[in-house]
Design a protein around this motif. Structure first.
Motif: not given
Length: 491
Positions: A60-75, A137-142
């Protein structure tokens, strides 16, 4: 990675590209369109090889990081690790395979044809919607915590989205959920799962109408930009881009678990109503995942099957929408279909805007190329791998019985629609994966009719229908709905 609206014409209020975080909390773009990436990120064979060894959270991290490029990788890595855990997703079945999060089960293998069921109902509400909603839910809270902000989620459900959203958002700081559902048109289990929640940030509204009436109100409120801004309205329906992209992950997971090399293709059959789930499959295919066919399985509300057979998209009015035994698919106006049409017409936003204006004024459009039609793009549908089929109540009963007798498992009504249609489209040498919709217990009335016994219920759900319920009944009236939201947000 930047995003554009499907209706971003030269005169559009959404013509400027947006970042992932800019569109995360919203639904419709200001011009009424849906967001898509300016271009789909591509996946290489080397990446697929490497991803075969990953856990679901890591994938999930590897795929989502291709789309959510403005969220820091560690987060982003922390968010996916927090979301996709055995504790969250492995309570429903209680067997060892559940540790896979979305385990595969081969149902039949003969004459070079293979039928596979991908389990997607291991989450807290026993439905595939949990796969994306827990992450949301976790993305929204973040996102809200970063800006010390709050959000009022306004959504519609035909059954499973509502409970998945409410279970994902209950107790989240700064979040309220206002969820519409068609009054008395969900299963008893689905209704109880939502209405039994007593959390003060959860508001259930039963609408006198069908799902499309609920969905129309969500769009009407989203299109009132001043009200939306003043009351901080967001959405978790699949018009929300983050919902769709989170579902892309399990297509990759299914492919990687069903194959041993990237030379092999698979097909997917997806029970479909609002086109969000199979839209994620379309996106996966556009990214380079080796998908042969994407098979749309509908119930008696066959708007999508009609389009993929004829090129005619003809929405139904509320009075023409059937109340069926696979109620989560009782939808006659598929919101996410616009995303596919945008690709089908060459990403021509002016064309998309005109076509969906015609949906509003004339009830649909015709891309068959016949005299007097709106175009001939239907000839291109095959390039995107789409096929379709329809299932009825009798088909569902027969399929539930067959799967119980032949494979020893009890499936829900929507998954039965998927398996019935999948068997009509299987091809030699190409595994067919059916995406599960929910656990059978959520639709026990039909299970009892099909096999004469009750569906097994996971621990903790034995008498859910007997719990106290908290909800209000309202007509399909946008003004009254706005007043209700304003009264309970205090904004």
């Amino acid at each position: 990675m930047q995003y554009v609206s499907t209706r971003a014409t030269s005169a559009s209020a959404s013509r400027n590209p947006q970042q992932f975080s800019d569109i995360l909390l919203g639904g419709l773009a200001p011009d009424g369109g849906l967001y898509l990436p300016q271009e789909y990120p591509q996946v290489t064979g080397a990446e697929l090889d490497a991803w075969r060894r990953l856990s679901y959270a890591e994938l999930a991290y590897e795929i989502l990081r291709k789309f959510a490029t403005d969220i820091p990788d560690a987060d982003l890595k922390a968010l996916t690790a927090k979301t996709y855990t055995e504790q969250v997703y492995c309570n429903a079945r209680g067997d060892e395979s559940a540790a896979e999060i979305t385990p595969l089960r081969t149902l039949e293998q003969s004459a070079g044809k293979t039928l596979i069921l991908q389990a997607l109902s291991n989450g807290p509400t026993l439905a595939f919607k949990d796969m994306a909603m827990q992450l949301l839910g976790n993305l929204f809270e973040y996102a809200l915590a970063k800006n010390n902000d709050e959000l009022n989620i306004f959504g519609a459900t035909s059954g499973d989205t509502g409970s998945a959203a409410e279970y994902a958002m209950r107790g989240k700081r700064g979040i309220r959920v206002f969820m519409l559902s068609p009054h008395k048109k969900m299963s008893a289990f689905q209704t109880a799962q939502m209405f039994s929640l007593q959390d003060p940030n959860i508001f259930n509204i039963a609408v006198e109408g069908v799902f499309d009436d609920c969905q129309d109100m969500v769009k009407a409120v989203s299109n009132d930009l001043s009200f939306k801004a003043r009351h901080k309205i967001g959405t978790v329906n699949s018009i929300n881009w983050a919902r769709v992209v989170a579902q892309v992950v399990y297509y990759f997971r299914g492919y990687l678990k069903a194959t041993t090399s990237n030379d092999q293709k698979v097909s997917f059959t997806v029970p479909s109503g609002n086109f969000g789930n199979i839209c994620a499959g379309h996106i996966s295919r556009m990214m380079g995942l080796p998908i042969d066919k994407l098979v749309v399985a509908t119930n008696e509300n066959d708007v999508l099957d009609e389009f993929f057979r004829t090129g005619v998209y003809r929405v139904r009015k509320s009075a023409e929408t059937f109340h069926t035994s696979s109620p989560s698919m009782d939808i006659s106006k598929a919101s996410n279909f616009e995303r596919f049409v945008y690709d089908l017409v060459g990403r021509d936003a002016d064309r998309v805007h005109a076509l969906f204006r015609k949906v509003e004024t004339h009830g649909g459009f015709d891309l068959s190329g016949a005299p007097g039609s709106d175009g001939d793009e239907f000839r291109l549908v095959g390039q995107y791998g789409f096929q379709s089929g329809k299932s009825t109540h009798v088909d569902r009963l027969d399929t539930i019985r067959m799967v119980a007798d032949d494979y020893g498992i009890v499936i829900d009504t929507h998954t039965a629609d998927g398996i019935k249609v999948a068997r009509e489209h299987m091809a030699e040498g190409v595994p067919m994966i059916v995406l599960e919709t929910a656990l059978a217990a959520k639709f026990n009335e039909t299970i009892l009719e099909a096999i004469g016994t009750d569906a097994e219920r996971p621990a903790g759900f034995g008498s859910i229908e007997e719990l106290p319920q908290k909800f209000v009944v309202m007509p399909a009236d946008v003004a009254r709905m706005k007043a209700y939201i304003a009264e309970h947000t205090g904004l």
